[in-house]
Design a protein around this motif. Structure first.
Motif, PDB file in Angstrom:
ATOM      1  N   ALA A 169     -25.045 -44.159  47.371  1.00 14.79           N
ATOM      2  CA  ALA A 169     -23.648 -43.742  47.240  1.00 14.79           C
ATOM      3  C   ALA A 169     -23.466 -42.339  47.814  1.00 14.79           C
ATOM      4  CB  ALA A 169     -23.217 -43.783  45.778  1.00 14.79           C
TER       5      ALA A 169
ATOM      6  N   ASN B  10     -21.974 -52.687  39.546  1.00 16.13           N
ATOM      7  CA  ASN B  10     -22.575 -52.414  40.841  1.00 16.13           C
ATOM      8  C   ASN B  10     -22.013 -53.340  41.922  1.00 16.13           C
ATOM      9  OD1 ASN B  10     -24.801 -50.652  41.943  1.00 16.13           O
ATOM     10  ND2 ASN B  10     -25.445 -52.629  42.734  1.00 16.13           N
TER      11      ASN B  10
ATOM     12  N   ASP C 184     -18.412 -52.090  42.656  1.00 17.41           N
ATOM     13  CA  ASP C 184     -18.357 -50.751  43.255  1.00 17.41           C
ATOM     14  C   ASP C 184     -18.994 -50.734  44.642  1.00 17.41           C
ATOM     15  OD1 ASP C 184     -17.994 -48.084  43.642  1.00 17.41           O
ATOM     16  OD2 ASP C 184     -19.456 -47.420  42.173  1.00 17.41           O
ATOM     17  N   HIS C 185     -20.211 -51.279  44.760  1.00 17.35           N
ATOM     18  CA  HIS C 185     -20.965 -51.199  46.009  1.00 17.35           C
ATOM     19  C   HIS C 185     -20.848 -52.445  46.881  1.00 17.35           C
ATOM     20  CE1 HIS C 185     -22.927 -47.466  45.003  1.00 17.35           C
ATOM     21  NE2 HIS C 185     -23.363 -47.956  43.863  1.00 17.35           N
TER      22      HIS C 185
ATOM     23  N   SER D  50     -21.203 -44.908  39.346  1.00 17.04           N
ATOM     24  CA  SER D  50     -22.348 -45.025  40.243  1.00 17.04           C
ATOM     25  C   SER D  50     -22.654 -43.693  40.895  1.00 17.04           C
ATOM     26  CB  SER D  50     -22.072 -46.077  41.327  1.00 17.04           C
ATOM     27  OG  SER D  50     -21.021 -45.655  42.175  1.00 17.04           O
TER      28      SER D  50
ATOM     29  N   SER E 270     -30.163 -44.049  45.119  1.00 12.57           N
ATOM     30  CA  SER E 270     -28.775 -44.459  45.283  1.00 12.57           C
ATOM     31  C   SER E 270     -28.333 -44.126  46.700  1.00 12.57           C
ATOM     32  CB  SER E 270     -27.865 -43.746  44.276  1.00 12.57           C
ATOM     33  OG  SER E 270     -26.506 -44.068  44.510  1.00 12.57           O
TER      34      SER E 270
END
Length: 586
Positions: A380, A295, A298-299, A387, A378
């Motif tokens: 995303a 996480n 990715d984020h 994710s 989420s």
């Protein structure tokens, strides 16, 4: 370099490979089951060390030492595999040794070498099932081009197992004459027996038959018994302790793979790898920590261009630190990324009916941050293989709560995010505070207890005409009647005649109203039977000194529900739908 293609090759060579297609595996004639189990355990540990040394080779300052260590480990593994008749591993290690001799340990080859460790891990897994590894060593060598060294080194050839004459398997590093391998079930039986001894010792001390017959000699004997019991408890728990080293270094491989997959430069810092926890705790922490690392990359951590535009270094920083905090172990994951987008999180929570628009407008930053652990949430924009489904952080929270731990998050927009896990050293024993509610006894984890007091009338207040609150040194703490919450009869209902036990969990404080605080004592935790299956109010049971059973209150559920009820009551006073209490046990 085609990393996607390499990852696909690694997957084909991974631990999921089954050797059924190539038939079964039989060790050398002189190798019995115990010796072969020792071989598998030793080589699995050595494989973790090998992977760590390969990753160290990406640091120019440690390249020379890492190269020597990798060659030494591969050579040792080759010899030990040949000795027990594991010809595929021996042949593969020989090819890998030739490849390292010709090409050396250079960063450009790290991916290929890590894929080699993937195949070795799969081979050991197959051997454990008495199967031959698939693909075979020859196929794996060809796929990874280990048979085409750049320096004209001799191609790999099969390595036959030597015929032993009274020889034994070389000892693995750290396994010497003073070490004895004991199966985990036996260790668990020992810890359970020690727990029973603690219970019997406590019952003896509080026995009414001995209360009027105390002599100096009897008191000395009981004190000595208590000391021996505590020493045995400490020894039993230490037997199950293992360091975080292996778990942390698996995360190092994960960071490398994920950062390359997302095209980001990430530098990982590890601290506290030597800290020891109960083996059961360490095993259950692996997946939550992996979720948090994925996480963060990715984020959290931005791409190179975005970081440069924000005035940051191209290389993102990710730190994983373990340290002691009170009687627990804290594991902290820090990144220097973009931080949490609180507006997007709140908007998504409203869209998914996790909170109402009125509630969302009144949430503090900490409460918005906490929403990332809600199931299904989420921010995303697209679903990827890592994710977008809103499941990862919910899995993290559930796993930590199952360990009787807590989770907190702190984010600084544009500067990064810190997530902190707090878990117990062991799942077997807990220091508990025994409280009386009506005719029942319940246990609270002592480490979560801040203080206990008898509230003065002037310190009490009512919020929205529904909830009693306690003013405690400038802080407003919601009160919760444990008797009402758990469905107990005949408990004290007048708060000024009762006791308030202030507890803290997940950064939230709640005052639990009980009849009395009975004692504090070490308790051996028992799991609840099927009768209590499906409820979240209780997390276990203990046997008290008087032989009665007391239930352990799940403080995570208590504090989460109290906070939700408080917010719902606030919303209700503004015209929203009323809150409903949880199902009781009555």
């Amino acid at each position: 370099m085609d990393h996607d293609g390499e990852r696909e090759a690694a997957a084909r060579l991974g631990a999921e490979a089954s050797g059924a297609a190539r038939g079964g595996f039989t060790p050398a004639a002189f190798v019995d089951d115990a010796l072969f189990a020792d071989f598998l355990a030793a080589e699995t540990a050595a494989l973790g060390e090998l992977e760590r040394d390969i990753l160290k080779g990406e640091d120019p300052e440690r390249l020379e030492a890492a190269t020597a260590a990798v060659k030494r480990r591969v050579h040792t593994m080759k010899g030990e595999a040949a000795l027990v008749g594991a010809a595929d591993v021996a042949t593969f290690c020989h090819a890998l040794e030739d490849f390292l001799g010709a090409s050396g340990l250079v960063p450009d080859l790290t991916d290929r070498l890590l894929e080699a460790t993937d195949w070795l891990a799969g081979a050991l897994t197959a051997y454990g099932r008495r199967q031959l590894p698939t693909p075979s060593a020859a196929d794996a060598i060809a796929r990874l081009s280990l048979d085409r060294p750049t320096d004209g080194a001799e191609p790999a050839r099969p390595v036959a197992a030597p015929l032993p004459s009274g020889r034994s398997l070389p000892a693995a590093p750290g396994v010497g004459p003073a070490t004895v391998r004991v199966s985990l079930p036996r260790v668990d039986q020992l810890v359970e027996a020690i727990g029973e001894l603690i219970t019997v010792e406590a019952a003896l001390k509080h026995s009414p038959e001995l209360a009027g017959r105390r002599s100096g000699r009897l008191c000395d004997t009981l004190a000595q018994l208590g000391k021996v019991s505590r020493d045995l408890q400490d020894i039993g728990l230490r037997i199950r302790m293992v360091p975080l080293l292996s778990t942390f270094h698996k995360l190092a491989r994960l960071v490398r793979d994920q950062s390359r997959k997302h095209g980001k430069d990430v530098r990982l810092t590890l601290q506290g790898e030597g800290i020891e926890l109960d083996r059961g705790v360490v095993e259950q922490l692996g997946e939550p920590l992996a979720h948090l690392v994925r996480n963060a990359i990715d984020h959290g951590i931005e791409g190179r261009r975005e970081r440069v535009a924000a005035g940051k270094s191209e290389t993102g920083q990710l730190a994983i630190t373990a340290f002691h905090e009170g009687g627990n172990i804290a594991i902290q994951i820090d990144d220097d990324g973009r931080g949490l987008d609180r507006r997007a999180i709140a908007a998504r929570a409203v869209a998914q009916n996790l909170v109402s628009p009125t509630q969302a407008a009144g949430l503090t930053d900490a409460e918005v941050d906490d929403l990332i652990f809600a199931p299904g949430l989420s921010t995303a924009s697209a679903v990827t293989d890592t994710s977008g489904r809103g499941l990862g952080m919910d899995i993290v929270r559930r796993a930590v709560v199952a360990l009787r731990g807590s989770l907190s998050v702190r984010s600084r927009p544009g500067r990064g995010t810190t997530i902190k896990l707090l878990v117990p050293l062991t799942l077997a024993v807990m220091n508990g505070t025994v409280v009386a509610v009506g005719r029942e006894r319940f246990v609270l984890p002592t480490l979560a207890v801040i203080e206990s007091l008898r509230p003065a009338p002037a310190a009490l207040a009512t919020w929205a005409g529904r909830h009693d609150m306690l003013h405690l040194r400038g802080e407003v703490v919601p009160l919760l009647w444990l008797g009402s919450w758990l469905g107990v009869q005949d408990y004290v209902t007048e708060v000024t005649r009762a006791l308030c036990v202030v507890v803290e969990c997940r950064g939230r404080r709640v005052g639990l109203v009980v009849d009395d605080v009975v004692s504090q004592q070490p308790t051996v935790i028992r799991s609840l039977g099927p009768t209590f299956e499906g409820q979240a109010l209780l997390s276990g049971a203990v046997i008290l000194a008087d032989g009665l059973v007391a239930l352990i209150v799940n403080l995570d559920a208590v504090t989460a529900w109290a906070a939700g009820a408080f917010n719902s009551a606030t919303d209700h006073s503004r015209g929203s739908q009323a809150w409903t209490p949880p199902r009781t046990l009555g």
